[in-house]
Each structure stands twice: as C-alpha cells, then as structure tokens.
Design an enzyme around this catalytic site. Sequence first.
Site: not given
Length: 375
Positions: A8, A10
């Site tokens: 991922d 953020d």
Amino acid sequence: MTPIVFIDRDGTLIEEPPDFQIDAYEKLRLVNGVIPALLKLRDAGYHFVIVTNQDGLGSPTYPQASFDGPNALMLQIFSSQGIVFRDVLIDRSWPADNAPTRKPGIGLMVAYLQDRDIDWARSAMVGDRPTDLQFAENLNIRGFQLRTPQFGGDWDWDGIAHTLADAPRRAVVQRHTKETNIRVEIDLDGAPQARITTGLPFFNHMLEQIAKHAGISLQISAVGDLHIDEHHTIEDTGLALGQAVRQALGDKRGIGRYGFDPPQLPWQVSGAAAHGGFTLPMDETQASAVLDFSGRPYFVFEGTFVRERVGDMPTELVPHFFRSLCDASGMNLHLSVHGDNDHHKVEACFKALARALRQALQRHGHVLPSTKGAL
C-alpha cells in the site's frame, strides 16, 4: 520464481496526513524504517508492486496534477536508494462505487494472477488498514498490517523485513513408490537433532551424523522392501533427502554455497597425504569432502571397501547413497576416503560430508553467490 511484496502507499510507504490526501510536496513524509527494510527485501530477491486506493483521483476534489508531483518525488527518492517498483497499480474509484478493482478487491491483479513466474508462497502484502489484510487473504498470501495510530496493526518495517527475508529454511518431502514410502522433514536453521527410522540401524546412525555435524534438524521415516534387499530404501532415502535440501534452500541467496576445509584450520593435513576439501580423521582413517550447490549434480568418489557390509548396510551402497543425494539436491560432491577399518571409513565419509554441508549452508546476508544470477 520471484516473490513479490505488494505494498500500500499512503500510511505504508509514506505517512498519511489527517485529510488522507497527499496532494502537496510538503505533505510527503516517508514511513520510519521503510528504506532499510525494502533494501533488505530487495537483496533477498523480492520485487515490489504498489497497490493503492486513491479516492476520486482525477476529480475536481483530487486533481491528477496534485497527485503526480508528490508521487513522482516519492518514486525518485526510493529509486535514488536502489529501490525500484515493478508496477504502480492505482484504483481511482470512490468507496461507494464498490468497484472490483478497489482493495480489498483484486481486480487490478489479473495480470499477476496469470503470471506463472511469481512465487506466491513467499509473496506478501503490506498495508496499514484491515482492508489490506483482506486483500492479502483474497490473494491467498501473507498479510502484514503496519502499526499506526489510526488503524492499529502489529508490525513495523524492520519486523516485516526480518520475517520475510530471514524466514526459516524448511521442507517436507514425501516420496512414495511401489518399493518405498519415505518422509523427510528438514530445518536447515533448526537446533541440531535427528529422528531417523529406516529399518537399517547402521544407516540410521550414519544419517544421524549428517544432522549432528551439519547442524540441522532432520527427521526421516523410511519404510522399504527390505525383504528383497536394502538397495531401494537407501537409494530412495538419498533422493528424498536431496529433494528436501533443495527445497529448503529455495533460491540459495546468502548461502556459502561451497563446502571445503579452510586452510587455517589446524587439522588440515599437508604434504603427500593431503586431500582437497573438508578433511577429518577417524583413528587410522581420513576422509575428505568438498561440495558446491551449483545446481549441476555431479559425484566423484575415491575409496574402496573390503567388507561386503558394515552392520546392515552394504558398502557398495555407500557411494550410491551419496550419488542419489547429489542427483536430487543439485549438488556437486567430491568425496574421498582411505584407511583400514571399513566402519571408520563409512562413518568418516558421512561426517566429512556433514561438516562441508555446515559451511555451505550457512547464510551470509542475502546476495546470490553466483555471477550468472541463478543457481
């Protein structure tokens, strides 16, 4: 095959701001420990793919240009440190859209699911939200949730890198034929111990020498057609053990690869009686083993036996066992022995092999010990 860490963006690679949008350069902050962790994983053979949900990217509330600049800077920072991402997969939908491409959905993963060169057993997903763990579950890979104030989690980057890059090297092999049924469990990093049952007590004793002196955990259960003779049981045990070693080694990154006798050791024999390789004595007997986990099986044996068998093990099957071990493990082994007592000679062969294995199996970082890029 190549393992991949899906990551991922953020909250995982870069800190997530209160408004959950990194749309300005001043919002860009790397997560603590991410660069050394990714370097360790890179050196262990992992590739990296970013998989990120960017709510409404390209809409008036989140213009594409606001995203592109900080994202390009982030990628440039990682690249400057030797970290390159194989792909950046972005879902632009809103949560209410319920799009199959939005994590935890795996709609963005179609090309990867069709790629037969990916090592899914070693691949993993790293994120900061429970949806990242659901994404990992949908891919049937391991998931790690980073510890954050917003969403909880149990992991930091250092722990993730250690778990993936320094994973125990274990294998279980079941070999079943009309002649034998053999199960081998091996842990190359486990405490040295052995549980061996082959129906041949002397052969059991020799296999125990491998576990003890190679410094590995080894369990072997072999049931064979001993009412015919010992050949199938000894041969197939060598094949199953070799296959287990090969599987446990994986891509062989970080291993010593070679097993030999360092010249500074005091017990190395010099002069006319010297033998190349890991040399050890057993009373009047001297055995030498030198090996290479090259992936090219080859076995050379120098030695003779006077007795037809030692205990319940035919001496003609001693070199045959080592040849079977080499064939299945992809090992190149040169083994030599001379002496007067055949019991000592057989046992010294197994011990010399084990000590050479100890050296070759040791890990020294994560670099592949080959200029060819594969072993």
